[in-house]
Design an enzyme around this catalytic site. Structure first.
Site, PDB file in Angstrom:
ATOM      1  N   LEU A   1     -92.299  64.959  47.335  1.00 32.20           N
ATOM      2  CA  LEU A   1     -93.736  65.298  47.270  1.00 32.20           C
ATOM      3  C   LEU A   1     -94.598  64.084  47.596  1.00 32.20           C
ATOM      4  O   LEU A   1     -94.182  62.945  47.410  1.00 32.20           O
ATOM      5  CB  LEU A   1     -94.093  65.862  45.896  1.00 32.20           C
ATOM      6  CG  LEU A   1     -93.924  64.993  44.634  1.00 32.20           C
ATOM      7  CD1 LEU A   1     -95.028  63.976  44.473  1.00 32.20           C
ATOM      8  CD2 LEU A   1     -93.873  65.888  43.415  1.00 32.20           C
ATOM      9  N   CYS A  52     -94.178  54.194  45.686  1.00 33.92           N
ATOM     10  CA  CYS A  52     -92.916  54.538  46.370  1.00 33.92           C
ATOM     11  C   CYS A  52     -92.574  53.631  47.556  1.00 33.92           C
ATOM     12  O   CYS A  52     -91.544  52.964  47.523  1.00 33.92           O
ATOM     13  CB  CYS A  52     -92.955  55.989  46.821  1.00 33.92           C
ATOM     14  SG  CYS A  52     -92.942  57.120  45.417  1.00 33.92           S
ATOM     15  N   GLY A  57     -99.339  51.216  50.189  1.00 30.99           N
ATOM     16  CA  GLY A  57     -99.184  50.831  48.781  1.00 30.99           C
ATOM     17  C   GLY A  57     -98.553  51.979  48.033  1.00 30.99           C
ATOM     18  O   GLY A  57     -97.789  52.760  48.610  1.00 30.99           O
ATOM     19  N   GLY A  93    -103.971  50.307  59.277  1.00 30.58           N
ATOM     20  CA  GLY A  93    -104.893  50.126  58.152  1.00 30.58           C
ATOM     21  C   GLY A  93    -104.687  48.795  57.477  1.00 30.58           C
ATOM     22  O   GLY A  93    -104.358  47.799  58.132  1.00 30.58           O
ATOM     23  N   LYS A 144     -83.304  60.025  50.619  1.00 23.34           N
ATOM     24  CA  LYS A 144     -84.643  59.734  50.105  1.00 23.34           C
ATOM     25  C   LYS A 144     -85.110  58.349  50.562  1.00 23.34           C
ATOM     26  O   LYS A 144     -86.235  58.175  51.039  1.00 23.34           O
ATOM     27  CB  LYS A 144     -84.619  59.842  48.574  1.00 23.34           C
ATOM     28  CG  LYS A 144     -85.885  59.416  47.885  1.00 23.34           C
ATOM     29  CD  LYS A 144     -87.059  60.309  48.208  1.00 23.34           C
ATOM     30  CE  LYS A 144     -88.350  59.679  47.739  1.00 23.34           C
ATOM     31  NZ  LYS A 144     -89.531  60.403  48.161  1.00 23.34           N
TER      32      LYS A 144
HETATM   33  N1  LIG Z   1     -94.925  59.256  42.617  1.00 24.15           N
HETATM   34  C1  LIG Z   1     -94.452  59.824  43.708  1.00 24.15           C
HETATM   35  O1  LIG Z   1     -95.175  60.201  44.619  1.00 24.15           O
HETATM   36  C2  LIG Z   1     -92.957  60.050  43.853  1.00 24.15           C
HETATM   37  C3  LIG Z   1     -92.495  60.859  44.888  1.00 24.15           C
HETATM   38  C4  LIG Z   1     -91.137  61.069  45.014  1.00 24.15           C
HETATM   39  C5  LIG Z   1     -90.264  60.439  44.141  1.00 24.15           C
HETATM   40  N2  LIG Z   1     -90.738  59.631  43.153  1.00 24.15           N
HETATM   41  C6  LIG Z   1     -89.774  59.007  42.232  1.00 24.15           C
HETATM   42  O2  LIG Z   1     -89.781  59.760  41.022  1.00 24.15           O
HETATM   43  C7  LIG Z   1     -89.588  58.888  39.899  1.00 24.15           C
HETATM   44  C8  LIG Z   1     -90.744  59.036  38.940  1.00 24.15           C
HETATM   45  O3  LIG Z   1     -91.923  58.593  39.579  1.00 24.15           O
HETATM   46  P1  LIG Z   1     -93.372  58.845  38.945  1.00 24.15           P
HETATM   47  O4  LIG Z   1     -94.346  58.334  39.921  1.00 24.15           O
HETATM   48  O5  LIG Z   1     -93.450  60.224  38.454  1.00 24.15           O
HETATM   49  O6  LIG Z   1     -93.286  57.841  37.687  1.00 24.15           O
HETATM   50  P2  LIG Z   1     -94.350  57.630  36.538  1.00 24.15           P
HETATM   51  O7  LIG Z   1     -94.315  56.178  36.215  1.00 24.15           O
HETATM   52  O8  LIG Z   1     -95.630  58.272  36.896  1.00 24.15           O
HETATM   53  O9  LIG Z   1     -93.757  58.455  35.304  1.00 24.15           O
HETATM   54  C9  LIG Z   1     -92.581  58.109  34.655  1.00 24.15           C
HETATM   55  C10 LIG Z   1     -92.644  58.728  33.254  1.00 24.15           C
HETATM   56  O10 LIG Z   1     -91.380  58.550  32.622  1.00 24.15           O
HETATM   57  C11 LIG Z   1     -91.593  58.277  31.250  1.00 24.15           C
HETATM   58  N3  LIG Z   1     -90.389  57.668  30.671  1.00 24.15           N
HETATM   59  C12 LIG Z   1     -89.961  56.387  30.791  1.00 24.15           C
HETATM   60  N4  LIG Z   1     -88.800  56.239  30.115  1.00 24.15           N
HETATM   61  C13 LIG Z   1     -88.493  57.445  29.591  1.00 24.15           C
HETATM   62  C14 LIG Z   1     -87.416  57.926  28.811  1.00 24.15           C
HETATM   63  N5  LIG Z   1     -86.409  57.124  28.446  1.00 24.15           N
HETATM   64  N6  LIG Z   1     -87.423  59.222  28.444  1.00 24.15           N
HETATM   65  C15 LIG Z   1     -88.434  60.038  28.830  1.00 24.15           C
HETATM   66  N7  LIG Z   1     -89.481  59.651  29.564  1.00 24.15           N
HETATM   67  C16 LIG Z   1     -89.508  58.353  29.937  1.00 24.15           C
HETATM   68  C17 LIG Z   1     -92.818  57.380  31.269  1.00 24.15           C
HETATM   69  O11 LIG Z   1     -93.426  57.338  29.986  1.00 24.15           O
HETATM   70  C18 LIG Z   1     -93.668  58.082  32.329  1.00 24.15           C
HETATM   71  O12 LIG Z   1     -94.487  59.069  31.746  1.00 24.15           O
HETATM   72  C19 LIG Z   1     -89.433  57.489  40.493  1.00 24.15           C
HETATM   73  O13 LIG Z   1     -88.074  57.227  40.677  1.00 24.15           O
HETATM   74  C20 LIG Z   1     -90.122  57.596  41.829  1.00 24.15           C
HETATM   75  O14 LIG Z   1     -89.628  56.685  42.783  1.00 24.15           O
HETATM   76  C21 LIG Z   1     -92.062  59.439  42.989  1.00 24.15           C
END
Ligand SMILES: NC(=O)c1ccc[n+]([C@@H]2O[C@H](COP(=O)([O-])OP(=O)(O)OC[C@H]3O[C@@H](n4cnc5c(N)ncnc54)[C@H](O)[C@@H]3O)[C@@H](O)[C@H]2O)c1
Length: 433
Positions: free
Chosen positions: A151, A261, A258, A254, A205
């Site tokens: 996403l 990811c 940032g 640009g 990924k």
């Molecule tokens: N943000 C994006 O657009 C995106 C897109 C694709 C993949 N990802 C991947 O998905 C993963 C999550 O990204 P995100 O942006 O949602 O992260 P985020 O930092 O927004 O959220 C992570 C959440 O996990 C919680 N957490 C931490 N340790 C925990 C535990 N032990 N038990 C339960 N909850 C816990 C944190 O409190 C937080 O709310 C990452 O690996 C990221 O690379 C992110």
């Protein structure tokens, strides 16, 4: 299906809400008690279009709940998604502490067969480690499947509901089929569910993100060279995009990419290469070009003002790392604003959604306005750093009247150079004259 989602960030919260939207019973689990409490009260900690309505509807209809109670969530759920953060560690590798902690908790608390799905972005081999950690804690049967998330923040709900593809890495075909069923409502228009082995799914990924990052850095290099040779990168972009082998996406130069990811995932893939004695030469360059790009933008501002910065004031439009999100992680605005503050500029800023986040980075060193014009009062220059839609058609006469000097540094090429000069602005952009 009973689903537990661990981690209620950008990915976990969206996945949880969307699975509930398609009729599943979903419990979202987080260690952050304050966040969970807010979510229970209907306060959504992130800005993501369409998400609040979806969460409200599914909580009201009791398909979606939030908890810090790991035990109850593990026991109740058949499928357990790990969607916690995997930030950059000191070496550049992904820090897997949170993923492994969740795996350990699941293993310790499970009372029968569970299907554990890694949705966090994790390096190749993590699935096997997750499996080992869980096996140490339990005698019950389980499968570990990889299901990386693609996403885009700012369109996360839309992307999740209508993905281009779903990737499932599984060593057991029955586990893969369960995920295929779970995703069936989201791929009715024909997007493929691609089933492969776990290691390959983990790698897809990183390869996809690294490639997108590479396109951006490539275009930034071309744009920088355009400035040196006197060519126009906008037309070059159009000329390239018309080639069906290239296509139009991700060709906008640009101030650098940032977010949570691209910077993290390119660094992690570089580190994986190092660990396997295979230096990722292209990606090393992608990363370097990106970090130089914000500096190059600041250099233009410095060159314009010379050494005399003390009494100078700049206005910044856009703080989030991209439009339609409040996420400031690794946002180019951070580096740009910190450099200008260090130089002695005073900085005013506006962002439609990210001001609260920005305060965590700059405190009161930046003055925030409540609309895009506010920060222009007495400004010697405007810097466009994030291309929010609302910045595209401003009232230029009003801007000129408010600014001390009508100078614009357009870090996203949202304005037309000829038009800006006609209006009387001194105008700088990226890769255009
Ligand atoms: N943000 C994006 O657009 C995106 C897109 C694709 C993949 N990802 C991947 O998905 C993963 C999550 O990204 P995100 O942006 O949602 O992260 P985020 O930092 O927004 O959220 C992570 C959440 O996990 C919680 N957490 C931490 N340790 C925990 C535990 N032990 N038990 C339960 N909850 C816990 C944190 O409190 C937080 O709310 C990452 O690996 C990221 O690379 C992110």
């Amino acid at each position: 299906m009973n689903i537990g989602v661990f981690g209620t960030g950008y990915v976990g919260l969206v996945a949880g809400a969307c699975f509930a939207e398609s009729g599943n019973d979903v419990v979202c689990v987080d260690i952050d008690a304050k966040k969970v409490e807010k979510l229970r009260q209907g306060i959504i900690p992130i800005y993501e279009p369409g998400l609040p309505e979806m969460i409200e509807r599914n909580t009201r209809e009791e398909r979606l709940t939030f908890t810090t109670d790991f035990e109850a969530a593990v026991r109740k759920s058949f499928i357990l998604f790990i969607a916690v953060g995997t930030p950059t560690s000191a070496t550049g590798a992904a820090d897997l502490t949170a993923v492994f902690n969740v795996a350990r908790d699941i293993g310790r608390l499970m009372d029968r067969y569970k299907l554990i799905v890694t949705k966090s972005t994790v390096p190749v081999g993590t699935g096997e480690k997750v499996r080992e950690i869980i096996a140490k804690e339990t005698k019950h049967q389980f499968d570990v499947v990889s299901n990386p998330e693609f996403l885009k923040q700012g369109a996360a709900v839309e992307d999740f509901m209508k993905p281009d593809r779903v990737v499932v890495g599984a060593d057991d075909i029955r586990a893969a089929e369960i995920l295929r069923d779970l995703y069936a409502p989201f791929v009715r228009t024909g997007s493929p569910v691609l089933i492969m082995d776990v290691r390959t799914a983990e790698m897809v990924k990183y390869a996809a993100n690294a490639f997108l990052a590479a396109r951006i850095s490539f275009m930034n290099e071309i744009a920088n060279l355009c400035e040196e040779v006197g060519a126009d990168v906008s037309m070059i972009r159009v000329g390239m995009a018309a080639d069906a082998r290239i296509g139009p996406a991700f060709l906008f130069p640009g101030v650098g990419y940032g977010g949570s990811c691209f910077p993290k995932d390119t660094k992690a893939l570089i580190q994986t290469g190092r660990e396997h004695d295979y230096p990722m030469k292209i990606l090393e360059a992608v990363d370097t070009v990106n970090s130089d790009q914000a500096d190059r933008f600041v250099s233009k501002v410095r060159k314009h003002f010379g050494k005399d910065t003390r009494e100078k004031r700049v206005a910044v439009w856009g703080l989030s790392f991209k439009p339609r999100t409040n996420d400031m992680r690794e946002a180019p605005s951070i580096k740009i604003i910190k450099s200008l503050l260090n130089d002695g500029f005073s900085v005013g800023a506006y962002d439609p959604e990210a001001v609260e986040e920005a305060r965590r980075y700059f405190g009161d060193r930046v003055q925030y306005s409540t609309n895009n014009y506010g920060c222009l009062e007495g400004a010697d220059a405007l810097l466009v750093v994030t291309e929010w839609q609302v910045f595209r058609n401003p009232n230029f006469e009003r801007m000129k009247a408010m600014m001390r000097q009508p100078t614009v540094f357009d870090g996203r090429n949202i304005f037309d150079p000829g038009h800006m000069r006609q209006l009387g602005f001194t105008y700088y952009s990226i890769g255009r004259r």
